[in-house]
Design a protein around this motif. Structure first.
Motif, short mmCIF file in Angstrom:
data_model
loop_
_atom_site.label_atom_id
_atom_site.label_comp_id
_atom_site.label_asym_id
_atom_site.label_seq_id
_atom_site.Cartn_x
_atom_site.Cartn_y
_atom_site.Cartn_z
N CYS A 160 0.83 -1.21 0.00
CA CYS A 160 0.00 0.00 0.00
C CYS A 160 0.87 1.26 0.00
CB CYS A 160 -0.89 -0.03 1.24
SG CYS A 160 -2.16 1.22 1.25
N GLY A 191 -7.15 2.25 -0.68
CA GLY A 191 -6.71 1.94 0.68
C GLY A 191 -7.80 1.21 1.46
N SER A 238 -4.81 6.29 -0.48
CA SER A 238 -3.86 5.17 -0.60
C SER A 238 -4.24 4.28 -1.78
CB SER A 238 -3.85 4.33 0.67
OG SER A 238 -3.49 5.11 1.77
#
Ligand SMILES: *Cc1c(COP(=O)(O)O)cnc(C)c1O
Length: 390
Positions: A292, A320, A349
């Motif tokens: 990530c 994310g 993310s």
């Protein structure tokens, strides 16, 4: 198309499932027992109890920890929704605390601030395979007389301070969903070193039955079972366990391979200044269940645009980790929740493809494409040619 993930399954797993079917015993039986023993040995826990998935593992963990109606359990909102759901199943209330930037794991300072007289436990998630600071939470739980339960769904093969996840606290729950590092299709495991918890977990996963069906099957004496409390059918099948035994043999190798890919990404992206890469502090060993990257506010490209442009180049990504409090099932109840870090991490993310085996061509293609998109507007790198990916 380069997928985000795929399970590493081969002839050995297929043969194990085939052989198990032909034994005639396909539900929970000798293969489950063997898988449990091997998983316990692997993690360093005394016992392991196989169940149907990690969500049912977490549900049973809540029950045996004595969590019930109106109790509060502190957990991250930024986790897969099953974390919060397991707390809700027993009538307790998930109390969401913030995660830390950089590790995506529960913030011990914010968690402590969320403790009330109703708090009974902390459900600690090792997010995307990176261990949380177990020692900090053990200290916190001891100080406030709380139970520590670990959601290690993503963390098979990860270690904390030299010991594998599964051996640090009395209830650790794992997942074998195909999105995790090893898979049995669906499947889960609870490790514990407490004999009483172990016995109760075994009872609850099989209808509260005092004599399991295998013992009855093999007995030469007539035995009748009793159902001594209201249990569940949360069994793993022997077909799944047979696959799990083969997967477990490969786990360390899979983790080694995953870490090589993560290193290659880290190395390639280290000079891009508007992103934050995953990192491990001393004592933390991550299986890289996911890779990530956080896009900082100064980044010239928006996260969703980046995802779309990677998709246009046939590279699958994911956003994310979700925030449970923003999902419809929880939104109304948590409309006053203030979790700016968790929300910001979810929104900014991106997860890149990481699976085993991933060819050098695939890794290089992801790296080159990512680099070209992130530096496109700065014109630092000439456009690259797309290699053919088969
Ligand atoms: C995947 C996951 C779960 C659920 O696991 P299942 O085996 O699919 O039930 C729970 N918690 C976390 C953090 C997960 O990533």
């Amino acid at each position: 198309m380069i997928p985000i993930a795929k399970p590493f399954l081969a002839e050995e797993e297929a043969q194990a499932a085939y052989d198990t079917i032909l034994t005639g015993w396909i539900t929970q039986g000798p293969k489950v027992q063997a898988f449990e023993a091997q998983f316990a040995t692997y993690t360093g826990a005394k016992y392991a109890v196989a169940v149907s998935n990690c969500t049912t593992a977490l549900h049973l963990a809540m029950i045996v920890a004595g969590i019930g109606k109106d109790d509060e359990v502190i957990c991250p909102s930024m986790s897969y929704i099953a974390t919060a759901n397991a707390i809700t199943y027993v009538g307790a209330v998930p109390v969401f605390a913030e995660v830390q930037r950089g590790t995506y794991n529960l913030d011990p300072v914010d968690a402590e601030q969320k403790i009330t007289s109703k708090t009974k436990a902390i459900l600690l998630v090792h997010q995307i395979g990176l261990p949380a600071d177990i020692d900090a939470f053990t200290t916190l739980c001891n100080r406030y007389n709380l139970q520590l339960i670990e959601d290690a769904a993503c963390a098979a093969g990860s270690s904390y301070k030299g010991k594998r996840i599964g051996s640090h606290s009395s209830l650790v729950c794992f997942s074998f969903h195909p999105r995790k590092v090893i898979s049995t299709g669906d499947g889960g495991m609870i490790t514990t070193s407490d004999e009483n918890l172990y016995n109760r977990l075994k009872l609850l996963r099989q209808h509260g039955m005092s004599v399991n069906d295998r013992v009855r099957h093999e007995s030469t004496q007539l035995i009748f079972e009793d159902h001594i409390e209201i249990g569940y059918n949360y069994r793993m099948t022997d077909i799944q366990a047979a696959v799990g035994i083969e997967q477990l043999k490969k786990l360390d190798w899979i983790v080694t391979e995953r870490r090589k890919i993560a290193y290659a990404y880290n190395e390639a992206f280290k000079d891009i200044d508007c992103i934050s890469l995953p990192f491990e502090s001393d004592g933390y060993f991550c299986n890289y269940q996911s890779y990530c990257i956080y896009l900082q506010p100064g980044c010239h490209i928006k996260r969703n645009d980046l995802m779309q442009q990677l998709l246009d180049k046939k590279i699958a990504t994911r956003r994310g980790v979700m925030n449970a409090h923003r999902e419809t099932a929880y939104r109304e109840l948590y409309r006053n929740a203030s979790l700016p870090v968790s929300e910001n991490l979810q929104d900014n993310s991106i997860m890149l493809p990481l699976f085993v085996p991933m060819s050098k061509e695939e890794i290089d293609y992801v790296i080159d494409t990512f680099l070209s998109l992130l530096s496109a507007q700065k014109n630092l790198i000439a456009p690259i040619e797309e290699p053919a990916i088969t």
